[in-house]
Write an enzyme that holds these catalytic residues in place. Structure first.
Site, mmCIF file in Angstrom:
data_model
loop_
_atom_site.group_PDB
_atom_site.id
_atom_site.type_symbol
_atom_site.label_atom_id
_atom_site.label_comp_id
_atom_site.label_asym_id
_atom_site.label_seq_id
_atom_site.Cartn_x
_atom_site.Cartn_y
_atom_site.Cartn_z
ATOM 1 N N SER A 261 32.164 58.098 43.163
ATOM 2 C CA SER A 261 32.815 57.728 42.217
ATOM 3 C C SER A 261 31.931 56.553 41.006
ATOM 4 O O SER A 261 31.939 56.838 40.041
ATOM 5 C CB SER A 261 33.635 56.694 42.704
ATOM 6 O OG SER A 261 34.708 57.097 43.629
ATOM 7 N N ARG B 263 13.000 59.189 60.545
ATOM 8 C CA ARG B 263 14.927 58.268 60.614
ATOM 9 C C ARG B 263 15.346 59.368 59.300
ATOM 10 O O ARG B 263 16.789 59.528 59.905
ATOM 11 C CB ARG B 263 14.410 57.490 59.801
ATOM 12 C CG ARG B 263 15.658 55.593 59.975
ATOM 13 C CD ARG B 263 15.292 54.266 59.289
ATOM 14 N NE ARG B 263 16.793 54.078 59.317
ATOM 15 C CZ ARG B 263 16.395 52.656 59.641
ATOM 16 N NH1 ARG B 263 15.472 52.328 60.630
ATOM 17 N NH2 ARG B 263 17.651 52.032 59.748
ATOM 18 N N ARG C 172 12.598 55.123 45.721
ATOM 19 C CA ARG C 172 13.933 53.727 46.311
ATOM 20 C C ARG C 172 12.670 52.992 46.248
ATOM 21 O O ARG C 172 12.204 52.655 47.424
ATOM 22 C CB ARG C 172 14.565 54.175 47.596
ATOM 23 C CG ARG C 172 15.748 53.594 47.752
ATOM 24 C CD ARG C 172 17.053 54.070 48.838
ATOM 25 N NE ARG C 172 17.215 53.285 49.479
ATOM 26 C CZ ARG C 172 18.259 53.020 50.590
ATOM 27 N NH1 ARG C 172 18.677 54.738 51.000
ATOM 28 N NH2 ARG C 172 17.964 52.513 51.597
ATOM 29 N N ARG D 268 12.619 49.330 50.113
ATOM 30 C CA ARG D 268 11.986 49.355 51.661
ATOM 31 C C ARG D 268 10.476 49.710 50.701
ATOM 32 O O ARG D 268 9.408 49.607 51.391
ATOM 33 C CB ARG D 268 12.062 50.613 52.747
ATOM 34 C CG ARG D 268 13.237 50.191 53.661
ATOM 35 C CD ARG D 268 13.284 50.959 54.731
ATOM 36 N NE ARG D 268 14.628 51.558 55.181
ATOM 37 C CZ ARG D 268 14.841 49.989 56.397
ATOM 38 N NH1 ARG D 268 13.366 49.540 56.760
ATOM 39 N NH2 ARG D 268 15.839 49.571 56.998
ATOM 40 N N LYS E 57 38.618 50.397 42.512
ATOM 41 C CA LYS E 57 37.895 50.860 41.137
ATOM 42 C C LYS E 57 37.644 50.259 39.597
ATOM 43 O O LYS E 57 37.478 50.630 39.313
ATOM 44 C CB LYS E 57 38.182 52.908 40.804
ATOM 45 C CG LYS E 57 39.074 53.430 42.215
ATOM 46 C CD LYS E 57 37.664 54.031 42.409
ATOM 47 C CE LYS E 57 37.605 54.796 44.161
ATOM 48 N NZ LYS E 57 36.201 55.318 44.643
ATOM 49 N N ASP F 255 41.460 59.592 46.112
ATOM 50 C CA ASP F 255 40.655 58.884 46.267
ATOM 51 C C ASP F 255 40.141 57.972 47.746
ATOM 52 O O ASP F 255 39.875 58.677 48.967
ATOM 53 C CB ASP F 255 38.882 58.902 45.825
ATOM 54 C CG ASP F 255 37.715 58.530 46.512
ATOM 55 O OD1 ASP F 255 37.773 59.919 46.398
ATOM 56 O OD2 ASP F 255 36.828 57.333 46.386
ATOM 57 N N HIS G 165 40.207 59.610 51.660
ATOM 58 C CA HIS G 165 39.130 59.236 53.114
ATOM 59 C C HIS G 165 39.934 58.548 53.714
ATOM 60 O O HIS G 165 39.133 58.830 54.712
ATOM 61 C CB HIS G 165 38.642 57.985 52.207
ATOM 62 C CG HIS G 165 36.959 58.439 50.825
ATOM 63 N ND1 HIS G 165 36.083 59.233 51.491
ATOM 64 C CD2 HIS G 165 37.200 57.533 50.507
ATOM 65 C CE1 HIS G 165 35.437 58.782 50.208
ATOM 66 N NE2 HIS G 165 35.959 58.309 49.644
ATOM 67 N N HIS H 207 35.677 63.232 40.688
ATOM 68 C CA HIS H 207 35.097 64.047 41.703
ATOM 69 C C HIS H 207 36.043 64.213 42.249
ATOM 70 O O HIS H 207 37.643 63.398 42.651
ATOM 71 C CB HIS H 207 34.313 62.989 42.369
ATOM 72 C CG HIS H 207 34.246 61.663 43.181
ATOM 73 N ND1 HIS H 207 35.105 61.884 44.579
ATOM 74 C CD2 HIS H 207 34.495 60.543 42.958
ATOM 75 C CE1 HIS H 207 35.667 60.363 44.964
ATOM 76 N NE2 HIS H 207 35.464 59.876 43.494
ATOM 77 N N HIS I 230 33.758 63.205 49.527
ATOM 78 C CA HIS I 230 33.931 63.891 48.922
ATOM 79 C C HIS I 230 34.244 65.374 48.699
ATOM 80 O O HIS I 230 32.867 66.331 49.659
ATOM 81 C CB HIS I 230 32.904 63.652 47.664
ATOM 82 C CG HIS I 230 33.684 61.737 47.507
ATOM 83 N ND1 HIS I 230 32.416 61.365 46.911
ATOM 84 C CD2 HIS I 230 34.059 61.340 47.522
ATOM 85 C CE1 HIS I 230 33.001 59.726 46.958
ATOM 86 N NE2 HIS I 230 34.477 59.618 47.374
#
Length: 514
Positions: free
Chosen positions: A64, A155, A263, A266, A336, A403, A407, A445, A463
């Site tokens: 989304s 990980r 990212r 971290r 949403k 959605d 789920h 989606h 999804h």
């Protein structure tokens, strides 16, 4: 009195994908006379809402947040991983001015180029292909001293999978005839994000001082020794890699250090240890004056070079409406609401001039299979009133049902959700037609069209990467274009409104007025 406006309405049916097989398909198993009639009689097409077409890795399911960013931006908005993949493939990466300057500066001063990052094919914090490209860039530009400081994953990848990656880099350096892996350490130490500075200090000392708990002649040997100590990749203790006769790879003033994680969460702590003059997480044994480059911006308050600053989205649909003195309404349920406001506006929290917002509370139930219609009746009532008010040039609405109920994995509930939506669409369509407006119905989606996983037989709660419908309702005589994607929606709306499309929007109109 002001002239009543004929609104351009976009209804986003969240999680409402298109799949032709009826089995385990809540949409095809629901009674949907309204959507069936619209699909049969109105101009329509299917559009992509996943993978590369929305800036995600190939074949990755949409979501989304990404969906609404693309819907509002009118251009493909690449996620960092995909953006870098594309840059490397098209070789623009190798001309990135921040990276090339950092390498050239070190080379011209006879200094070292240090490259650090999570050596992983996981693609969550980094990708080893990006690190390989950085090694190639440094070598191509004539850097002689290239030192790779490898953080090991285990990980986002299997717990003992680093050997193949390390071997690949050792082979690369051998082929280049210069450079080497200078240190290895588990991400547990180098990539902490909870202020456990004692861990970060071990990784920092390893790289700055070339001192660690262990030493090995090669990276693979160092890893095998760690496995013998029962340390998986993530927990490999600080290991200096240096064969007899090899120069020390300790960091010196004037060296370049490029951090290849994309990212931020971290990457921040160890970056601050290198960059911040007033750093106090631990007493640094060695403070080095480095030419430090972050691959992406890890935090706005870290003052150092950034190779790929955040892409600012100029002239999203919402901003373009405001610039053209148009009024707009954003409306959805709690679930949403952020998507039709913050995400649709390209990550901008403040409403634009002329933008109003209506939030309908989602029902307070444990899971939405217990109330599959959610708050759709109240949402529709408010939406119809807004359409009939004549106040708005454009209205963006999201119905979360497909959605949120999808789920839960409960097929009967998802069918009820879809049937509730059909009733809502009937009221919205009538309201739009009664005021001479225009309506686009689409999704961000898929989800509800696949309620069971064919491979495992278990409930499918995620999804999908299937296409989504796009339907036009209005007085214009239009012809649908095939092969569209979510980022074509904003240009389509502007085109139907007779407005100019800003040059930043690279999407194409999907309904051509005949």
């Amino acid at each position: 009195m002001s002239v009543s406006k004929k609104p351009m309405v976009l209804v986003i049916l969240d999680g409402y994908g298109y799949r032709e097989e009826q089995q385990d398909n809540a949409i095809l198993n629901a009674k949907t006379p309204v959507m069936d009639a619209l699909w049969a009689k109105r101009p329509h097409t299917l559009i992509d809402a996943s993978g590369l077409e929305v800036g995600l890795p190939d074949r990755q399911m949409g979501n989304s947040e990404v969906g609404h960013v693309n819907l509002g931006a009118g251009r493909i908005v690449y996620q960092d991983l995909t953006r870098l993949d594309v840059e490397i493939k098209e070789r623009t990466f190798f001309a990135n001015p921040v990276l090339t300057n950092a390498v050239d500066q070190a080379k011209n001063a006879g200094k070292a180029v240090h490259i650090m990052g999570l050596l992983s094919a996981g693609g969550v914090h980094s990708h080893e292909d990006h690190i390989m490209a950085m090694v190639e860039l440094a070598a191509e530009r004539g850097a002689e001293k290239i030192y790779l400081h490898a953080f090991l994953d285990g990980r986002d990848t299997p717990p003992r999978s680093a050997e193949a990656s390390l071997k690949k880099f050792e082979d690369k350096f051998a082929a280049l005839g210069k450079g080497r892996v200078a240190s290895i350490v588990g991400r547990y130490y180098a990539m902490d994000r909870d202020n456990r500075w004692d861990r970060v200090e071990k990784a920092y000392d390893l790289m700055t001082l070339a001192q660690g708990e262990f030493q090995a002649d090669t990276a693979v040997a160092g890893l095998q020794a760690a496995y013998a100590r029962d340390e998986n990749d993530e927990f490999v203790k600080a290991t200096v890699i240096r064969a007899e006769g090899q120069a020390d790879a300790a960091m010196e003033d004037g060296d370049t250090l490029i951090f290849m994680n994309f990212r931020a969460d971290r990457a921040r702590e160890i970056t601050r240890a290198f960059v911040n003059a007033d750093f106090d997480g631990f007493a640094r044994k060695k403070v080095v004056n480095l030419n430090f480059v972050m691959l992406t911006e890890y935090a706005a308050d870290i003052k150092t070079a950034v190779a790929y600053p955040p892409a600012s989205l100029a002239n999203t649909f919402g901003e373009w409406m405001a610039k053209n003195d148009k009024t707009q309404l954003r409306i959805s349920e709690t679930e949403k609401y952020a998507h039709v406001t913050f995400f649709f506006n390209g990550g901008v929290e403040e409403p634009f001039a002329g933008e109003e917002r209506i939030l309908i509370n989602s029902p307070k139930v444990a899971t939405y299979d217990l109330q599959p219609e959610m708050s759709s009746a109240e949402l529709t009532e408010k939406l119809v009133a807004a359409i009939e008010s004549g106040k708005y040039d454009t209205i963006i609405c999201n119905y979360p049902n497909g959605d949120m109920v999808g789920h839960t994995g409960v097929m009967e509930a998802a069918i009820k959700a879809v049937e509730a939506l059909d009733n809502c669409i009937e009221q919205v369509t009538k309201a739009v037609e009664s005021v001479g407006g225009q309506l686009l119905i689409t999704a961000d989606h898929g989800n509800a069209e696949q309620m069971r996983d064919p491979a495992t037989g278990q409930e499918h709660t995620a999804h999908t990467n299937l296409p989504v419908p796009l339907i036009y309702v209005g007085e214009k005589n239009v012809k649908a274009v095939e092969g569209g994607k979510l980022s074509d929606i904003a240009p389509t709306m502007l085109s139907l409104m007779g407005m100019e499309i800003p040059q930043e929007m690279t999407g194409k109109p999907l309904f051509i007025v005949e």
